[in-house]
Motif scaffolding. Structure first.
Motif, PDB file in Angstrom:
ATOM      1  N   PRO A   3     -16.812  -7.537  -2.038  1.00  0.00           N
ATOM      2  CA  PRO A   3     -17.488  -6.238  -2.120  1.00  0.00           C
ATOM      3  C   PRO A   3     -16.491  -5.077  -2.102  1.00  0.00           C
ATOM      4  CG  PRO A   3     -18.564  -7.659  -0.506  1.00  0.00           C
ATOM      5  CD  PRO A   3     -17.296  -8.349  -0.894  1.00  0.00           C
ATOM      6  N   LEU A   4     -16.794  -4.056  -2.879  1.00  0.00           N
ATOM      7  CA  LEU A   4     -15.900  -2.899  -2.972  1.00  0.00           C
ATOM      8  C   LEU A   4     -15.707  -2.221  -1.622  1.00  0.00           C
ATOM      9  CD1 LEU A   4     -14.178  -0.955  -4.583  1.00  0.00           C
ATOM     10  CD2 LEU A   4     -16.276   0.267  -5.239  1.00  0.00           C
ATOM     11  N   VAL A   5     -16.759  -2.133  -0.817  1.00  0.00           N
ATOM     12  CA  VAL A   5     -16.619  -1.467   0.472  1.00  0.00           C
ATOM     13  C   VAL A   5     -15.578  -2.181   1.341  1.00  0.00           C
ATOM     14  CG1 VAL A   5     -18.531  -2.766   1.554  1.00  0.00           C
ATOM     15  CG2 VAL A   5     -17.871  -0.517   2.462  1.00  0.00           C
ATOM     16  N   ARG A   6     -15.535  -3.492   1.254  1.00  0.00           N
ATOM     17  CA  ARG A   6     -14.547  -4.258   2.027  1.00  0.00           C
ATOM     18  C   ARG A   6     -13.137  -4.058   1.472  1.00  0.00           C
ATOM     19  NH1 ARG A   6     -14.998  -8.202   5.876  1.00  0.00           N
ATOM     20  NH2 ARG A   6     -13.483  -9.912   5.882  1.00  0.00           N
ATOM     21  N   LEU A   7     -13.028  -3.977   0.164  1.00  0.00           N
ATOM     22  CA  LEU A   7     -11.718  -3.730  -0.445  1.00  0.00           C
ATOM     23  C   LEU A   7     -11.191  -2.348  -0.078  1.00  0.00           C
ATOM     24  CD1 LEU A   7     -12.400  -5.245  -3.968  1.00  0.00           C
ATOM     25  CD2 LEU A   7     -10.891  -6.193  -2.210  1.00  0.00           C
ATOM     26  N   ARG A   8     -12.071  -1.380   0.010  1.00  0.00           N
ATOM     27  CA  ARG A   8     -11.631  -0.026   0.376  1.00  0.00           C
ATOM     28  C   ARG A   8     -11.254   0.033   1.864  1.00  0.00           C
ATOM     29  NH1 ARG A   8     -14.807   4.851  -2.169  1.00  0.00           N
ATOM     30  NH2 ARG A   8     -12.844   5.399  -3.185  1.00  0.00           N
ATOM     31  N   GLN A   9     -11.969  -0.720   2.700  1.00  0.00           N
ATOM     32  CA  GLN A   9     -11.563  -0.828   4.103  1.00  0.00           C
ATOM     33  C   GLN A   9     -10.165  -1.439   4.204  1.00  0.00           C
ATOM     34  OE1 GLN A   9     -14.663  -3.279   5.780  1.00  0.00           O
ATOM     35  NE2 GLN A   9     -15.797  -1.530   6.598  1.00  0.00           N
ATOM     36  N   TRP A  10      -9.948  -2.491   3.415  1.00  0.00           N
ATOM     37  CA  TRP A  10      -8.643  -3.147   3.435  1.00  0.00           C
ATOM     38  C   TRP A  10      -7.535  -2.196   2.970  1.00  0.00           C
ATOM     39  CZ3 TRP A  10      -5.647  -6.396   5.505  1.00  0.00           C
ATOM     40  CH2 TRP A  10      -4.425  -6.698   4.905  1.00  0.00           C
ATOM     41  N   ALA A  11      -7.782  -1.407   1.945  1.00  0.00           N
ATOM     42  CA  ALA A  11      -6.778  -0.468   1.452  1.00  0.00           C
ATOM     43  C   ALA A  11      -6.363   0.506   2.545  1.00  0.00           C
ATOM     44  CB  ALA A  11      -7.312   0.287   0.232  1.00  0.00           C
ATOM     45  N   ARG A  12      -7.328   1.000   3.305  1.00  0.00           N
ATOM     46  CA  ARG A  12      -6.997   1.894   4.409  1.00  0.00           C
ATOM     47  C   ARG A  12      -6.198   1.162   5.491  1.00  0.00           C
ATOM     48  NH1 ARG A  12     -12.445   3.755   3.505  1.00  0.00           N
ATOM     49  NH2 ARG A  12     -12.460   5.914   2.765  1.00  0.00           N
ATOM     50  N   LEU A  13      -6.650  -0.038   5.825  1.00  0.00           N
ATOM     51  CA  LEU A  13      -5.975  -0.790   6.882  1.00  0.00           C
ATOM     52  C   LEU A  13      -4.552  -1.158   6.463  1.00  0.00           C
ATOM     53  CD1 LEU A  13      -6.027  -2.132   9.630  1.00  0.00           C
ATOM     54  CD2 LEU A  13      -7.033  -4.158   8.559  1.00  0.00           C
ATOM     55  N   ARG A  14      -4.375  -1.560   5.214  1.00  0.00           N
ATOM     56  CA  ARG A  14      -3.046  -1.907   4.708  1.00  0.00           C
ATOM     57  C   ARG A  14      -2.090  -0.724   4.861  1.00  0.00           C
ATOM     58  NH1 ARG A  14      -3.471  -2.643  -1.327  1.00  0.00           N
ATOM     59  NH2 ARG A  14      -3.466  -0.375  -1.166  1.00  0.00           N
ATOM     60  N   THR A  15      -2.557   0.468   4.526  1.00  0.00           N
ATOM     61  CA  THR A  15      -1.732   1.671   4.663  1.00  0.00           C
ATOM     62  C   THR A  15      -1.399   1.929   6.131  1.00  0.00           C
ATOM     63  OG1 THR A  15      -2.694   2.640   2.675  1.00  0.00           O
ATOM     64  CG2 THR A  15      -1.634   4.151   4.220  1.00  0.00           C
ATOM     65  N   ALA A  16      -2.388   1.741   7.003  1.00  0.00           N
ATOM     66  CA  ALA A  16      -2.157   1.952   8.430  1.00  0.00           C
ATOM     67  C   ALA A  16      -1.153   0.955   8.989  1.00  0.00           C
ATOM     68  CB  ALA A  16      -3.474   1.865   9.199  1.00  0.00           C
ATOM     69  N   VAL A  17      -1.270  -0.321   8.613  1.00  0.00           N
ATOM     70  CA  VAL A  17      -0.347  -1.348   9.094  1.00  0.00           C
ATOM     71  C   VAL A  17       1.081  -1.003   8.684  1.00  0.00           C
ATOM     72  CG1 VAL A  17       0.354  -3.758   8.812  1.00  0.00           C
ATOM     73  CG2 VAL A  17      -2.044  -3.202   9.195  1.00  0.00           C
ATOM     74  N   ALA A  18       1.247  -0.544   7.441  1.00  0.00           N
ATOM     75  CA  ALA A  18       2.582  -0.175   6.964  1.00  0.00           C
ATOM     76  C   ALA A  18       3.154   0.987   7.771  1.00  0.00           C
ATOM     77  CB  ALA A  18       2.529   0.181   5.484  1.00  0.00           C
ATOM     78  N   GLY A  19       2.282   1.884   8.250  1.00  0.00           N
ATOM     79  CA  GLY A  19       2.758   3.048   8.989  1.00  0.00           C
ATOM     80  C   GLY A  19       2.966   2.815  10.468  1.00  0.00           C
ATOM     81  N   LEU A  20       2.370   1.771  11.031  1.00  0.00           N
ATOM     82  CA  LEU A  20       2.434   1.556  12.474  1.00  0.00           C
ATOM     83  C   LEU A  20       3.850   1.290  12.980  1.00  0.00           C
ATOM     84  CD1 LEU A  20      -0.801  -0.550  13.031  1.00  0.00           C
ATOM     85  CD2 LEU A  20      -0.288   1.650  14.095  1.00  0.00           C
ATOM     86  N   SER A  21       4.722   0.771  12.128  1.00  0.00           N
ATOM     87  CA  SER A  21       6.082   0.451  12.569  1.00  0.00           C
ATOM     88  C   SER A  21       6.949   1.693  12.708  1.00  0.00           C
ATOM     89  CB  SER A  21       6.742  -0.516  11.576  1.00  0.00           C
ATOM     90  OG  SER A  21       6.858   0.091  10.299  1.00  0.00           O
ATOM     91  N   ARG A  22       6.507   2.821  12.159  1.00  0.00           N
ATOM     92  CA  ARG A  22       7.368   4.011  12.179  1.00  0.00           C
ATOM     93  C   ARG A  22       6.705   5.247  12.783  1.00  0.00           C
ATOM     94  NH1 ARG A  22       5.996   3.047   6.740  1.00  0.00           N
ATOM     95  NH2 ARG A  22       4.695   4.682   5.825  1.00  0.00           N
ATOM     96  N   THR A  23       5.441   5.122  13.200  1.00  0.00           N
ATOM     97  CA  THR A  23       4.785   6.287  13.768  1.00  0.00           C
ATOM     98  C   THR A  23       3.739   5.848  14.778  1.00  0.00           C
ATOM     99  OG1 THR A  23       3.681   8.371  13.193  1.00  0.00           O
ATOM    100  CG2 THR A  23       2.980   6.398  12.001  1.00  0.00           C
ATOM    101  N   SER A  24       3.053   6.801  15.390  1.00  0.00           N
ATOM    102  CA  SER A  24       2.028   6.470  16.379  1.00  0.00           C
ATOM    103  C   SER A  24       0.791   5.927  15.695  1.00  0.00           C
ATOM    104  CB  SER A  24       1.654   7.727  17.175  1.00  0.00           C
ATOM    105  OG  SER A  24       0.976   8.654  16.348  1.00  0.00           O
ATOM    106  N   ALA A  25      -0.045   5.218  16.466  1.00  0.00           N
ATOM    107  CA  ALA A  25      -1.287   4.672  15.919  1.00  0.00           C
ATOM    108  C   ALA A  25      -2.198   5.792  15.443  1.00  0.00           C
ATOM    109  CB  ALA A  25      -1.988   3.816  16.969  1.00  0.00           C
TER     110      ALA A  25
END
Length: 204
Positions: free
Chosen positions: A151-173
């Motif tokens: 489902p597209l809604v799940r893919l869009r959730q994943w896109a946001r989460l993927r971006t967040a995971v990439a950022g967690l190593s260099r900034t705050s949650a």
């Protein structure tokens, strides 16, 4: 690398049963990974490819690197694929979509309208994207589901989460959540638990 998010953890880990809308390539750092499909025998190997939407629990006995790959880049498969030590070492040294594709096959070419919505910022209103490609929002959702199987809604959730995971190593949650389009850190946490069975703090 486009379509791939890399995450490395220095210690062993275990996550309970979950599923996510991306391919996951687990590459232990000298150890082994065990995947537990529901109702089936555990699979243990030097590395593992887990297909999208595959319900499983997972553990390693060493630190590891995980590669999360967008589902439309690889051909769909029903079950995890074990990797040998040589393949794991090559992927750890130089993550390669081509090498993973050789093991799974490549997904068929996407309809340009599906590609447009999948590559759009997940914060862009779906109605605006649908109008841009000449479809209704409901028709575009149906087209994505038929093409990708998720489902597209799940893919869009994943896109946001993927971006967040990439950022967690260099900034705050909180900053990673905001940069990924979540309303706040409190909205990031349930998405991380739902799709990865982990908390944002454990992904840092």
């Amino acid at each position: 690398m486009t379509g791939i998010t890399r995450f490395t953890q220095a210690r062993p880990f275990h996550v309970t049963e979950h599923r996510h809308p991306a391919w996951k390539v687990v590459l232990p750092l000298g150890g082994r990974v065990t995947v537990h499909p529901p109702g089936d025998r555990p699979i243990t190997a030097p590395g593992m490819i887990v297909p999208p939407q595959c319900t499983h629990a997972c553990s390693t006995d060493s630190g590891f690197t995980a590669l999360f790959i967008d589902p439309w880049l690889l051909a769909s498969g029903p079950s995890p694929t074990a990797l040998d030590t040589g393949t794991v070492e090559r992927l750890l040294a130089a993550p390669s979509l081509a090498e993973v594709t050789a093991l799974t096959g490549r997904h068929s070419e996407l309809d340009p309208r599906v590609a447009r919505v999948l590559h759009a910022d997940p914060g862009t209103p779906l109605a605006a994207i649908a109008a841009d490609v000449g479809l209704s929002a409901s028709r575009l959702r149906t087209l994505v589901r038929a093409s990708v199987g998720i489902p597209l809604v799940r893919l869009r959730q994943w896109a946001r989460l993927r971006t967040a995971v990439a950022g967690l190593s260099r900034t705050s949650a909180a900053t990673a959540a905001a940069d990924a389009g979540f309303a706040d850190q409190a909205h990031l946490a349930p998405t991380a638990r739902k799709l990865l069975c982990r908390t944002p703090a454990s992904l840092r």
